[in-house]
Scaffold this motif. Structure first.
Motif, PDB file in Angstrom:
ATOM      1  N   UNK A   1       0.842  -1.205   0.000  1.00  0.00           N
ATOM      2  CA  UNK A   1       0.000   0.000   0.000  1.00  0.00           C
ATOM      3  C   UNK A   1       0.874   1.251   0.000  1.00  0.00           C
ATOM      4  N   UNK A   2       1.925   1.248   0.816  1.00  0.00           N
ATOM      5  CA  UNK A   2       2.826   2.405   0.869  1.00  0.00           C
ATOM      6  C   UNK A   2       3.485   2.623  -0.493  1.00  0.00           C
ATOM      7  N   UNK A   3       3.944   1.537  -1.104  1.00  0.00           N
ATOM      8  CA  UNK A   3       4.583   1.661  -2.419  1.00  0.00           C
ATOM      9  C   UNK A   3       3.586   2.188  -3.444  1.00  0.00           C
ATOM     10  N   UNK A   4       2.362   1.674  -3.420  1.00  0.00           N
ATOM     11  CA  UNK A   4       1.341   2.144  -4.361  1.00  0.00           C
ATOM     12  C   UNK A   4       1.040   3.623  -4.126  1.00  0.00           C
ATOM     13  N   UNK A   5       0.921   4.012  -2.870  1.00  0.00           N
ATOM     14  CA  UNK A   5       0.647   5.420  -2.554  1.00  0.00           C
ATOM     15  C   UNK A   5       1.794   6.301  -3.034  1.00  0.00           C
ATOM     16  N   UNK A   6       3.030   5.863  -2.792  1.00  0.00           N
ATOM     17  CA  UNK A   6       4.195   6.647  -3.218  1.00  0.00           C
ATOM     18  C   UNK A   6       4.212   6.763  -4.744  1.00  0.00           C
ATOM     19  N   UNK A   7       3.935   5.663  -5.428  1.00  0.00           N
ATOM     20  CA  UNK A   7       3.921   5.695  -6.895  1.00  0.00           C
ATOM     21  C   UNK A   7       2.825   6.635  -7.388  1.00  0.00           C
ATOM     22  N   UNK A   8       1.643   6.566  -6.775  1.00  0.00           N
ATOM     23  CA  UNK A   8       0.544   7.439  -7.188  1.00  0.00           C
ATOM     24  C   UNK A   8       0.913   8.900  -6.936  1.00  0.00           C
ATOM     25  N   UNK A   9       1.505   9.186  -5.797  1.00  0.00           N
ATOM     26  CA  UNK A   9       1.900  10.565  -5.479  1.00  0.00           C
ATOM     27  C   UNK A   9       2.942  11.056  -6.486  1.00  0.00           C
ATOM     28  N   UNK A  10       3.919  10.212  -6.793  1.00  0.00           N
ATOM     29  CA  UNK A  10       4.957  10.604  -7.754  1.00  0.00           C
ATOM     30  C   UNK A  10       4.329  10.856  -9.125  1.00  0.00           C
ATOM     31  N   UNK A  11       3.421   9.986  -9.551  1.00  0.00           N
ATOM     32  CA  UNK A  11       2.765  10.163 -10.852  1.00  0.00           C
ATOM     33  C   UNK A  11       1.951  11.455 -10.855  1.00  0.00           C
ATOM     34  N   UNK A  12       1.225  11.720  -9.781  1.00  0.00           N
ATOM     35  CA  UNK A  12       0.421  12.946  -9.707  1.00  0.00           C
ATOM     36  C   UNK A  12       1.330  14.177  -9.756  1.00  0.00           C
ATOM     37  N   UNK A  13       2.425  14.134  -9.022  1.00  0.00           N
ATOM     38  CA  UNK A  13       3.359  15.269  -9.016  1.00  0.00           C
ATOM     39  C   UNK A  13       3.939  15.480 -10.416  1.00  0.00           C
ATOM     40  N   UNK A  14       4.324  14.393 -11.057  1.00  0.00           N
ATOM     41  CA  UNK A  14       4.881  14.516 -12.410  1.00  0.00           C
ATOM     42  C   UNK A  14       3.833  15.069 -13.372  1.00  0.00           C
ATOM     43  N   UNK A  15       2.602  14.588 -13.270  1.00  0.00           N
ATOM     44  CA  UNK A  15       1.531  15.084 -14.145  1.00  0.00           C
ATOM     45  C   UNK A  15       1.285  16.570 -13.891  1.00  0.00           C
ATOM     46  N   UNK A  16       1.266  16.970 -12.624  1.00  0.00           N
ATOM     47  CA  UNK A  16       1.054  18.383 -12.291  1.00  0.00           C
ATOM     48  C   UNK A  16       2.192  19.232 -12.856  1.00  0.00           C
ATOM     49  N   UNK A  17       3.408  18.753 -12.719  1.00  0.00           N
ATOM     50  CA  UNK A  17       4.564  19.498 -13.241  1.00  0.00           C
ATOM     51  C   UNK A  17       4.464  19.623 -14.765  1.00  0.00           C
ATOM     52  N   UNK A  18       4.103  18.537 -15.424  1.00  0.00           N
ATOM     53  CA  UNK A  18       3.976  18.571 -16.889  1.00  0.00           C
ATOM     54  C   UNK A  18       2.856  19.525 -17.296  1.00  0.00           C
ATOM     55  N   UNK A  19       1.735  19.479 -16.589  1.00  0.00           N
ATOM     56  CA  UNK A  19       0.620  20.371 -16.912  1.00  0.00           C
ATOM     57  C   UNK A  19       1.035  21.830 -16.701  1.00  0.00           C
ATOM     58  N   UNK A  20       1.728  22.109 -15.628  1.00  0.00           N
ATOM     59  CA  UNK A  20       2.183  23.475 -15.362  1.00  0.00           C
ATOM     60  C   UNK A  20       3.141  23.925 -16.464  1.00  0.00           C
TER      61      UNK A  20
END
Length: 143
Positions: A90-109
Protein backbone atom coordinates in the motif's frame (compact mmCIF):
# COMPACT_ATOMS: atom_id res chain seq x y z
CA UNK A 1 7.40 -51.47 20.29
CA UNK A 2 8.93 -48.24 21.61
CA UNK A 3 5.81 -47.47 23.66
CA UNK A 4 5.95 -50.93 25.25
CA UNK A 5 9.63 -50.37 26.01
CA UNK A 6 8.83 -47.02 27.67
CA UNK A 7 6.05 -48.61 29.73
CA UNK A 8 8.29 -51.55 30.73
CA UNK A 9 11.17 -49.23 31.66
CA UNK A 10 8.82 -47.00 33.67
CA UNK A 11 7.37 -50.09 35.38
CA UNK A 12 10.87 -51.30 36.28
CA UNK A 13 11.84 -47.91 37.70
CA UNK A 14 8.64 -47.60 39.74
CA UNK A 15 8.94 -51.26 40.85
CA UNK A 16 12.41 -50.55 42.21
CA UNK A 17 11.13 -47.46 44.02
CA UNK A 18 8.29 -49.28 45.76
CA UNK A 19 10.44 -52.39 46.26
CA UNK A 20 8.65 -54.97 44.13
CA UNK A 21 11.08 -57.85 43.63
CA UNK A 22 11.45 -59.40 40.18
CA UNK A 23 9.85 -62.64 41.37
CA UNK A 24 6.61 -60.76 41.89
CA UNK A 25 6.65 -61.28 45.68
CA UNK A 26 6.93 -58.55 48.25
CA UNK A 27 9.79 -58.74 50.78
CA UNK A 28 7.24 -59.48 53.50
CA UNK A 29 5.58 -62.27 51.55
CA UNK A 30 7.22 -64.97 53.66
CA UNK A 31 5.24 -63.72 56.66
CA UNK A 32 1.96 -63.45 54.73
CA UNK A 33 -0.26 -66.10 53.31
CA UNK A 34 0.00 -66.63 49.55
CA UNK A 35 -3.28 -64.78 48.84
CA UNK A 36 -2.10 -61.69 50.78
CA UNK A 37 1.23 -61.69 48.90
CA UNK A 38 -0.67 -61.93 45.60
CA UNK A 39 -2.93 -59.03 46.64
CA UNK A 40 0.06 -56.86 47.57
CA UNK A 41 1.78 -57.76 44.33
CA UNK A 42 -1.33 -57.11 42.20
CA UNK A 43 -2.08 -53.84 44.00
CA UNK A 44 1.52 -52.77 43.42
CA UNK A 45 1.12 -53.55 39.74
CA UNK A 46 -2.10 -51.50 39.65
CA UNK A 47 -0.30 -48.57 41.29
CA UNK A 48 2.54 -48.85 38.80
CA UNK A 49 0.12 -49.04 35.86
CA UNK A 50 -1.83 -46.03 37.16
CA UNK A 51 1.40 -44.06 37.60
CA UNK A 52 2.59 -45.00 34.11
CA UNK A 53 -0.76 -44.07 32.55
CA UNK A 54 -0.76 -40.78 34.46
CA UNK A 55 2.77 -39.98 33.28
CA UNK A 56 1.86 -40.82 29.67
CA UNK A 57 -1.29 -38.67 29.86
CA UNK A 58 0.66 -35.74 31.31
CA UNK A 59 3.34 -36.06 28.63
CA UNK A 60 0.71 -36.19 25.86
CA UNK A 61 -1.16 -33.20 27.28
CA UNK A 62 2.07 -31.20 27.57
CA UNK A 63 3.00 -32.12 23.99
CA UNK A 64 -0.43 -31.08 22.71
CA UNK A 65 -0.26 -27.78 24.59
CA UNK A 66 3.23 -27.09 23.24
CA UNK A 67 2.11 -27.92 19.70
CA UNK A 68 -0.94 -25.64 20.03
CA UNK A 69 1.27 -22.81 21.30
CA UNK A 70 3.71 -23.34 18.42
CA UNK A 71 0.87 -23.34 15.88
CA UNK A 72 -0.63 -20.18 17.40
CA UNK A 73 2.76 -18.44 17.36
CA UNK A 74 3.31 -19.49 13.73
CA UNK A 75 -0.15 -18.25 12.74
CA UNK A 76 0.52 -14.92 14.48
CA UNK A 77 3.89 -14.62 12.70
CA UNK A 78 2.27 -15.38 9.33
CA UNK A 79 -0.48 -12.82 9.97
CA UNK A 80 2.08 -10.19 10.99
CA UNK A 81 4.17 -10.90 7.88
CA UNK A 82 1.10 -10.67 5.64
CA UNK A 83 0.03 -7.40 7.28
CA UNK A 84 3.53 -5.96 6.90
CA UNK A 85 3.64 -7.00 3.23
CA UNK A 86 0.20 -5.51 2.59
CA UNK A 87 1.20 -2.27 4.33
CA UNK A 88 4.41 -2.11 2.31
CA UNK A 89 2.51 -2.72 -0.91
CA UNK A 90 0.00 0.00 0.00
CA UNK A 91 2.83 2.40 0.87
CA UNK A 92 4.58 1.66 -2.42
CA UNK A 93 1.34 2.14 -4.36
CA UNK A 94 0.65 5.42 -2.55
CA UNK A 95 4.19 6.65 -3.22
CA UNK A 96 3.92 5.70 -6.89
CA UNK A 97 0.54 7.44 -7.19
CA UNK A 98 1.90 10.57 -5.48
CA UNK A 99 4.96 10.60 -7.75
CA UNK A 100 2.76 10.16 -10.85
CA UNK A 101 0.42 12.95 -9.71
CA UNK A 102 3.36 15.27 -9.02
CA UNK A 103 4.88 14.52 -12.41
CA UNK A 104 1.53 15.08 -14.15
CA UNK A 105 1.05 18.38 -12.29
CA UNK A 106 4.56 19.50 -13.24
CA UNK A 107 3.98 18.57 -16.89
CA UNK A 108 0.62 20.37 -16.91
CA UNK A 109 2.18 23.48 -15.36
CA UNK A 110 5.00 23.40 -17.92
CA UNK A 111 2.51 23.01 -20.78
CA UNK A 112 0.33 25.83 -19.44
CA UNK A 113 3.35 28.11 -19.02
CA UNK A 114 4.56 27.30 -22.54
CA UNK A 115 1.07 27.91 -23.99
CA UNK A 116 0.74 31.21 -22.11
CA UNK A 117 4.19 32.32 -23.26
CA UNK A 118 3.39 31.37 -26.85
CA UNK A 119 0.04 33.20 -26.71
CA UNK A 120 1.65 36.28 -25.19
CA UNK A 121 4.39 36.24 -27.83
CA UNK A 122 1.82 35.84 -30.62
CA UNK A 123 -0.33 38.65 -29.18
CA UNK A 124 2.70 40.90 -28.86
CA UNK A 125 3.72 40.10 -32.44
CA UNK A 126 0.18 40.77 -33.70
CA UNK A 127 0.00 44.05 -31.76
CA UNK A 128 3.43 45.15 -32.95
CA UNK A 129 2.63 44.25 -36.56
CA UNK A 130 -0.76 45.96 -36.32
CA UNK A 131 0.77 49.09 -34.82
CA UNK A 132 3.52 49.04 -37.40
CA UNK A 133 0.99 48.80 -40.21
CA UNK A 134 -1.03 51.72 -38.78
CA UNK A 135 2.09 53.77 -38.23
CA UNK A 136 3.16 53.11 -41.79
CA UNK A 137 -0.30 54.14 -43.04
CA UNK A 138 -0.16 57.34 -40.99
CA UNK A 139 3.36 58.10 -42.20
CA UNK A 140 2.34 57.35 -45.76
CA UNK A 141 -0.58 59.81 -45.57
CA UNK A 142 1.60 62.65 -44.40
CA UNK A 143 4.06 62.23 -47.15
Amino acid sequence: MAEADVVLTTYNIVAREIHIPDSGKDKHSADMPATDAALVSSSSVVVVVVVVVAVVVVVVVVMVVVMVVVVVVLVVVVVVVVVVVVVLVVVVVVVVVVVVVVVVVIVVVIVVVVVVVVVVVVVVIVVVVSLSVRLLKVVHRFQ
